[in-house]
Design an enzyme around this catalytic site. Structure first.
Site, PDB file in Angstrom:
ATOM      1  N   GLU A   1       0.816  -1.211   0.000  1.00 20.12           N
ATOM      2  CA  GLU A   1       0.000   0.000   0.000  1.00 20.12           C
ATOM      3  C   GLU A   1       0.855   1.268   0.000  1.00 20.12           C
ATOM      4  O   GLU A   1       0.506   2.260  -0.648  1.00 20.12           O
ATOM      5  CB  GLU A   1      -0.954   0.008   1.195  1.00 20.12           C
ATOM      6  CG  GLU A   1      -2.116  -0.957   1.070  1.00 20.12           C
ATOM      7  CD  GLU A   1      -3.021  -0.647  -0.114  1.00 20.12           C
ATOM      8  OE1 GLU A   1      -3.094   0.534  -0.521  1.00 20.12           O
ATOM      9  OE2 GLU A   1      -3.643  -1.583  -0.646  1.00 20.12           O
TER      10      GLU A   1
ATOM     11  N   CYS B   1     -13.865   2.173 -14.742  1.00 19.32           N
ATOM     12  CA  CYS B   1     -14.325   3.537 -14.465  1.00 19.32           C
ATOM     13  C   CYS B   1     -13.120   4.470 -14.415  1.00 19.32           C
ATOM     14  O   CYS B   1     -12.818   5.089 -13.393  1.00 19.32           O
ATOM     15  CB  CYS B   1     -15.107   3.560 -13.150  1.00 19.32           C
ATOM     16  SG  CYS B   1     -16.069   5.059 -12.876  1.00 19.32           S
TER      17      CYS B   1
ATOM     18  N   CYS C   1     -18.072   2.177 -19.786  1.00 17.71           N
ATOM     19  CA  CYS C   1     -19.364   2.050 -19.101  1.00 17.71           C
ATOM     20  C   CYS C   1     -20.109   0.783 -19.510  1.00 17.71           C
ATOM     21  O   CYS C   1     -20.828   0.192 -18.693  1.00 17.71           O
ATOM     22  CB  CYS C   1     -20.222   3.279 -19.369  1.00 17.71           C
ATOM     23  SG  CYS C   1     -19.541   4.807 -18.678  1.00 17.71           S
TER      24      CYS C   1
ATOM     25  N   CYS D   1     -25.583   3.533 -11.466  1.00 19.11           N
ATOM     26  CA  CYS D   1     -24.771   4.740 -11.707  1.00 19.11           C
ATOM     27  C   CYS D   1     -25.630   5.926 -12.126  1.00 19.11           C
ATOM     28  O   CYS D   1     -26.180   5.966 -13.230  1.00 19.11           O
ATOM     29  CB  CYS D   1     -23.722   4.447 -12.776  1.00 19.11           C
ATOM     30  SG  CYS D   1     -22.579   5.819 -13.048  1.00 19.11           S
TER      31      CYS D   1
END
Length: 487
Positions: A82, A238, A245, A254
């Site tokens: 991370e 996205c 889409c 959405c």
């Protein structure tokens, strides 16, 4: 095309012609920006996780999180990943992560390393303070926490340096199974589009709303997988530009996608003359609701952008422009290979603790004679010997772009004949070219080294990739230098 009932309600929201009623608290978002129906939340979780199980990328840190039985090693491994992934693409991190974990597979191993070794391993990855924070965190875990990684989101946030709200949530959910949402750049984009949140995505109101949404949506049975699925969706479907889409598993939820179609329908009716002048002259819902809702768009809708109207971000500040006078000093090496003089940067600030060629920050306009004179004085303090200005050869300019600095290195070179020339300060050393490539140096320093090598015949070249505003990768830079030096 299938639209769920709550999406149809969204359409009504955008078609609505009456001004919204003012609420008693402007900080309370309207239900349009939330997930008010638990059934829709359950459905979204299922759709997203099913897609993730089929489409997820195989990444080394995910493998560790899924297979490592030792919770301490698992938490350490996810923590490392991370930190590396902050502001850095997955494709870049993968090799660095594998090398790191091979060398320091446990937090104890990292604590036993020196900061110099950590900087060497991190060289080229950028944002160098991250490596230092990892090392500091490992030392703290070993010396203060008895070698045990923190085991809750709260303790990760409080006890590990360089760990913020997102990183603590990501590590806690992925490595420890803690039920918490995690909001990074990808998730911000996904959530803003799902709920048509068009206000400044960096504002406090939007930030808290997004964390609230993330905590509402996260799957209590698979929190780590759900958070990674949201990130994966933002990274691969996205996306900031050219979102796919038609491939989105949560498209029926959405609001941004639905709004695009509502706008297209309205525009078609206008072209066909089916909307009255009175109706078409009325303001759009954003203009009405932005006064009472802190999450609605404050900027007008741009048809060409479609769903890319979300999220809204403030304009980036232009990078600071700096020019640094740099000198590549070489001497004959003991084994026949040239050696180069490098000096260590301070332990705080930009590129903290890394090695670089001696240099000075340039302020104002300076002639070449003035530059050489300044370098003479600087090298005298490092080597304790007087150098004449005639020894200096102008090489050219090398441009390197940091996240917030547009840096131009004005490069000169000096070739010393005495192989016994010694440094007079503790923060300087001589390194061969091969050692320099493995040392804790930035990509910018390697570019400077290449430029100096390619101009030994007094050819003045500018190695800045001036034909393009995009920064060259190091490999493509080497290619460019080779082409220019052979032309």
């Amino acid at each position: 095309m299938f639209y769920s009932p709550h999406v149809e309600a969204a359409a009504k929201h955008w078609r609505r012609r009456d001004p919204p009623k003012k609420t008693s608290s402007a900080a309370s978002p309207c239900t349009y920006h939330t997930f008010s129906d638990p059934a829709h939340v359950v459905l979204l979780r299922s759709q997203l996780l099913n897609w993730y199980d089929k489409e997820k990328r195989e990444l080394p840190w995910r493998t560790v999180a899924e297979t490592e039985p030792d919770v301490n090693i698992r938490t350490y491994a996810v923590w490392v990943s991370e930190i590396m992934l902050q502001q850095t693409q997955v494709a870049t991190v993968r090799d660095y992560y594998n090398r790191w974990m091979k060398r320091w597979p446990t937090v104890q191993d990292l604590a036993d390393a020196t900061l110099e070794e950590v900087n060497q391993m991190w060289a080229g990855l950028g944002y160098y303070s991250r490596g230092k924070r990892l090392h500091e965190g490992a030392l703290k875990v070993v010396t203060e926490l008895r070698g045990q990684m923190p085991q809750t989101v709260d303790s990760l946030l409080k006890q590990l340096p360089g760990v913020g709200r997102y990183t603590a949530a990501a590590v806690g959910s992925i490595a420890l199974g803690q039920v918490t949402g995690a909001v990074d750049g990808n998730v911000i984009r996904v959530l803003c589009r799902l709920r048509a949140i068009g206000a400044d995505s960096t504002s406090a109101a939007v930030t808290e709303a997004l964390w609230g949404l993330a905590n509402t949506l996260v799957d209590p049975e698979r929190p780590g997988d759900f958070n990674q699925a949201m990130m994966e969706l933002g990274a691969r479907v996205c996306t900031p530009k050219g979102p796919l889409c038609s491939q989105c598993p949560v498209q029926p939820h959405c609001h941004a996608f639905r709004k695009v179609h509502v706008k297209q329908e309205q525009n078609s009716k206008k072209l066909l003359g089916k909307l009255s002048r009175k109706a078409s002259a009325l303001p759009d819902i954003e203009d009405l609701s932005s006064e009472t809702c802190q999450l609605c768009p404050s900027e007008p809708w741009v048809d060409e952008l479609g769903v890319q109207n979300f999220p809204s971000k403030p304009a980036k500040k232009p990078p600071r422009v700096e020019r640094t006078l740099t000198c590549v000093v070489a001497r004959p090496g003991q084994q026949g290979e040239e050696e180069y003089l490098l000096r260590q940067r301070p332990n705080k600030g930009l590129l903290a603790g890394l090695w670089e060629f001696p240099g000075l920050l340039v302020e104002g306009e300076n002639s070449e004679v003035q530059q050489k004179r300044a370098l003479c004085a600087e090298l005298r303090t490092i080597l304790g010997t007087h150098l004449t200005e005639s020894l200096f050869q102008y090489v050219g300019e090398v441009v390197h772009i940091f996240s917030h600095i547009h840096q131009t290195y004005v490069v000169h070179s000096v070739c010393l004949k005495d192989s016994d020339t010694q440094t007079q300060t503790g923060n300087a050393q001589w390194l061969t070219r091969s050692a320099l490539q493995e040392a804790a140096v930035s990509t910018g320093v390697k570019k400077v080294c290449v430029s100096s090598t390619c101009t030994q015949k007094s050819k003045k070249i500018k190695l800045s990739g001036a034909k393009s505003s995009r920064q060259l990768s190091l490999s493509s830079f080497f290619k460019t230098v080779k082409e220019e030096s052979s032309s």
